[in-house]
Scaffold this motif. Structure first.
Motif, PDB file in Angstrom:
ATOM      1  N   ALA A 183       0.759  -1.261  -0.268  1.00 20.02           N
ATOM      2  CA  ALA A 183       0.078  -0.149  -0.046  1.00 20.02           C
ATOM      3  C   ALA A 183       0.804   1.157   0.015  1.00 20.02           C
ATOM      4  N   ALA A 184       1.863   1.104   0.707  1.00 19.12           N
ATOM      5  CA  ALA A 184       2.949   2.357   0.903  1.00 19.12           C
ATOM      6  C   ALA A 184       3.455   2.596  -0.697  1.00 19.12           C
ATOM      7  N   ARG A 185       4.080   1.657  -1.444  1.00 20.37           N
ATOM      8  CA  ARG A 185       4.391   1.690  -2.718  1.00 20.37           C
ATOM      9  C   ARG A 185       3.365   2.221  -3.674  1.00 20.37           C
ATOM     10  N   SER A 186       2.167   1.799  -3.757  1.00 21.19           N
ATOM     11  CA  SER A 186       1.271   2.313  -4.480  1.00 21.19           C
ATOM     12  C   SER A 186       0.855   3.920  -4.233  1.00 21.19           C
ATOM     13  N   ARG A 187       0.896   3.967  -2.997  1.00 22.64           N
ATOM     14  CA  ARG A 187       0.427   5.323  -2.539  1.00 22.64           C
ATOM     15  C   ARG A 187       1.438   6.573  -2.955  1.00 22.64           C
ATOM     16  N   ALA A 188       2.644   5.986  -2.959  1.00 18.80           N
ATOM     17  CA  ALA A 188       4.023   6.741  -3.493  1.00 18.80           C
ATOM     18  C   ALA A 188       4.034   6.985  -4.723  1.00 18.80           C
ATOM     19  N   SER A 189       3.379   6.141  -5.722  1.00 19.03           N
ATOM     20  CA  SER A 189       3.481   6.285  -6.955  1.00 19.03           C
ATOM     21  C   SER A 189       2.628   7.422  -7.584  1.00 19.03           C
ATOM     22  N   GLY A 190       1.788   8.020  -6.618  1.00 22.66           N
ATOM     23  CA  GLY A 190       1.012   9.400  -7.363  1.00 22.66           C
ATOM     24  C   GLY A 190      -0.143   8.848  -8.357  1.00 22.66           C
ATOM     25  N   TYR A 192      -3.011   7.176  -7.547  1.00 22.07           N
ATOM     26  CA  TYR A 192      -4.334   6.992  -6.943  1.00 22.07           C
ATOM     27  C   TYR A 192      -4.642   8.268  -6.464  1.00 22.07           C
ATOM     28  N   ARG A 193      -6.048   8.354  -6.214  1.00 20.84           N
ATOM     29  CA  ARG A 193      -6.497   9.544  -5.154  1.00 20.84           C
ATOM     30  C   ARG A 193      -6.337   9.111  -3.861  1.00 20.84           C
ATOM     31  N   ARG A 194      -6.466   7.951  -3.508  1.00 19.22           N
ATOM     32  CA  ARG A 194      -6.212   7.577  -2.228  1.00 19.22           C
ATOM     33  C   ARG A 194      -6.087   5.877  -2.182  1.00 19.22           C
ATOM     34  N   VAL A 195      -5.136   5.506  -1.412  1.00 13.29           N
ATOM     35  CA  VAL A 195      -4.919   3.970  -1.097  1.00 13.29           C
ATOM     36  C   VAL A 195      -5.184   3.686   0.328  1.00 13.29           C
ATOM     37  N   VAL A 196      -5.908   2.730   0.475  1.00 14.04           N
ATOM     38  CA  VAL A 196      -6.402   2.155   1.737  1.00 14.04           C
ATOM     39  C   VAL A 196      -5.554   0.843   2.233  1.00 14.04           C
ATOM     40  N   GLU A 197      -5.272   0.475   3.372  1.00 14.56           N
ATOM     41  CA  GLU A 197      -4.550  -0.757   3.957  1.00 14.56           C
ATOM     42  C   GLU A 197      -5.520  -1.573   4.420  1.00 14.56           C
ATOM     43  N   GLY A 198      -6.026  -2.551   3.847  1.00 15.74           N
ATOM     44  CA  GLY A 198      -7.136  -3.480   4.554  1.00 15.74           C
ATOM     45  C   GLY A 198      -7.587  -4.512   3.521  1.00 15.74           C
ATOM     46  N   ASP A 199      -8.348  -5.256   3.786  1.00 23.29           N
ATOM     47  CA  ASP A 199      -9.154  -6.574   3.034  1.00 23.29           C
ATOM     48  C   ASP A 199      -9.955  -6.049   2.096  1.00 23.29           C
ATOM     49  N   LEU A 200     -10.334  -6.650   1.059  1.00 20.95           N
ATOM     50  CA  LEU A 200     -11.113  -6.394  -0.014  1.00 20.95           C
ATOM     51  C   LEU A 200     -12.345  -6.148   0.446  1.00 20.95           C
ATOM     52  N   ASN A 201     -13.026  -7.116   1.478  1.00 20.85           N
ATOM     53  CA  ASN A 201     -14.380  -6.887   1.634  1.00 20.85           C
ATOM     54  C   ASN A 201     -14.650  -5.864   2.441  1.00 20.85           C
ATOM     55  N   GLY A 202     -13.865  -5.327   3.507  1.00 18.54           N
ATOM     56  CA  GLY A 202     -13.964  -4.370   4.380  1.00 18.54           C
ATOM     57  C   GLY A 202     -13.832  -2.956   3.506  1.00 18.54           C
ATOM     58  N   PHE A 203     -13.208  -2.979   2.623  1.00 16.58           N
ATOM     59  CA  PHE A 203     -12.887  -1.761   1.809  1.00 16.58           C
ATOM     60  C   PHE A 203     -14.003  -1.449   0.982  1.00 16.58           C
ATOM     61  N   LEU A 204     -14.708  -2.511   0.364  1.00 22.65           N
ATOM     62  CA  LEU A 204     -15.918  -2.428  -0.535  1.00 22.65           C
ATOM     63  C   LEU A 204     -16.903  -2.275   0.344  1.00 22.65           C
TER      64      LEU A 204
END
Length: 308
Positions: A183-190, A192-204
């Motif tokens: 998540a930290a690497r994808s966040r640093a890529s620029g 995404y609007r935002r990146v959440v650290e978590g599981d898929l179902n909780g995110f959805l």
């Protein structure tokens, strides 16, 4: 042999474990087994050593001994971080779980984050994002809809490879990954609007209903197994004419199951049944190998579904 050695708390046991790992890397599995047995005499409740012993015994073709060691690893690792239950299922000693333990997936990709892209692209010839974007483009033509998406969700975003491939057709992209380092690497890529650290179902589950135009999951469902909840939650967040695009691995089995590589496989009929259950229309279902394993293409599918 398990790389994430966690200290037993005893220097003598730790030293034997380290020597065992080195011996296993050199192909000296009998030596590794002996050293691990010694380490476990000192620290009998150490899951890392039990797991490594299972691997050493497998390499010596001692399947009953490996099963015994993996059972001990599972008993002393209640969170399942070492994936012993998956190995027991692979060896036929247990039923495959519906999904791998979250701690196992998180640990696997946290260790992998630093060399993830290089390993995938250069060594495994990974093509998942490009294959998905091509399938999305064709699906838009079939469905007669513009191939532009104001909002998108990238499930299991990793280091951001999918966002890099689809950002020209997307407005705001949100991502989620279970592994903090990913998540930290994808966040640093620029990307995404935002990146959440978590599981898929909780995110959805956290998203408002009916507001997302595109949901992607490139090489993600190989770590899920039972996709019922993911389909239900994904369908809830999709706007009208939104697309759901993802890849899976397949073999000759029906439904879903655990492959020999500890990655889940899904059948075409299982996915079509889920689509029908949740009111999705399949507009693309292409045979596609998104990566190679030991030099051979891994059979898979690239699917695009639409919410009519």
């Amino acid at each position: 042999m398990q790389g994430q050695a966690r200290s037993s708390g005893d220097l003598a046991a730790d030293r034997r474990y380290d020597y065992a790992c080195s011996s296993a890397r050199d192909g000296e599995f009998a030596v590794a087994e002996n050293l691990l047995v010694q380490a476990l005499e000192i620290a009998p409740e150490w899951p890392a050593a039990w797991f490594a012993l299972g691997e050493a015994r497998e390499s010596l073709s001692d399947v009953p001994g490996a099963i015994e060691a993996y059972e001990q690893a599972a008993a002393y690792d209640p969170d399942g971080a070492f994936g012993a239950a998956l190995n027991l299922a692979r060896l036929g000693a247990r039923e495959a779980p519906a999904s791998p333990p979250a701690a196992y997936v998180r640990g696997l990709f946290d260790q992998y984050a630093g060399h993830f892209e290089r390993h995938l692209v250069q060594q495994l010839s990974y093509r998942g994002p490009a294959i998905l974007v091509a399938a999305i483009t064709r699906a838009c033509e079939v469905w007669s809809r513009p191939c532009t998406f104001p909002t998108a969700l990238d499930l299991g975003c990793g280091t951001g490879l999918m966002a890099a491939e689809m950002q020209s057709m997307c407005g705001a992209i949100d991502g989620v990954d279970i592994a903090p380092a990913m998540a930290a690497r994808s966040r640093a890529s620029g990307r995404y609007r935002r990146v959440v650290e978590g599981d898929l179902n909780g995110f959805l589950e956290s998203y408002p209903a009916s507001g997302i135009d595109l949901v992607t999951a490139a090489d993600v469902f190989v770590y899920v197994g039972d996709l019922e909840d993911v389909f239900a939650r994904t369908r809830r967040v999709m706007a009208r004419d939104a697309l759901f695009a993802f890849t899976v691995q397949v073999d000759g089995s029906q439904g879903f199951g655990l492959g020999a590589d500890l990655r889940y496989v899904h059948s075409r009929s299982y996915l079509e049944q889920l689509a029908d259950r949740y009111g999705l229309a399949v507009v693309a279902c292409d045979d596609a190998s998104i990566r190679r394993d030991r030099g051979l293409p891994v059979p898979g599918l690239a699917l695009v579904m639409v919410a009519p």
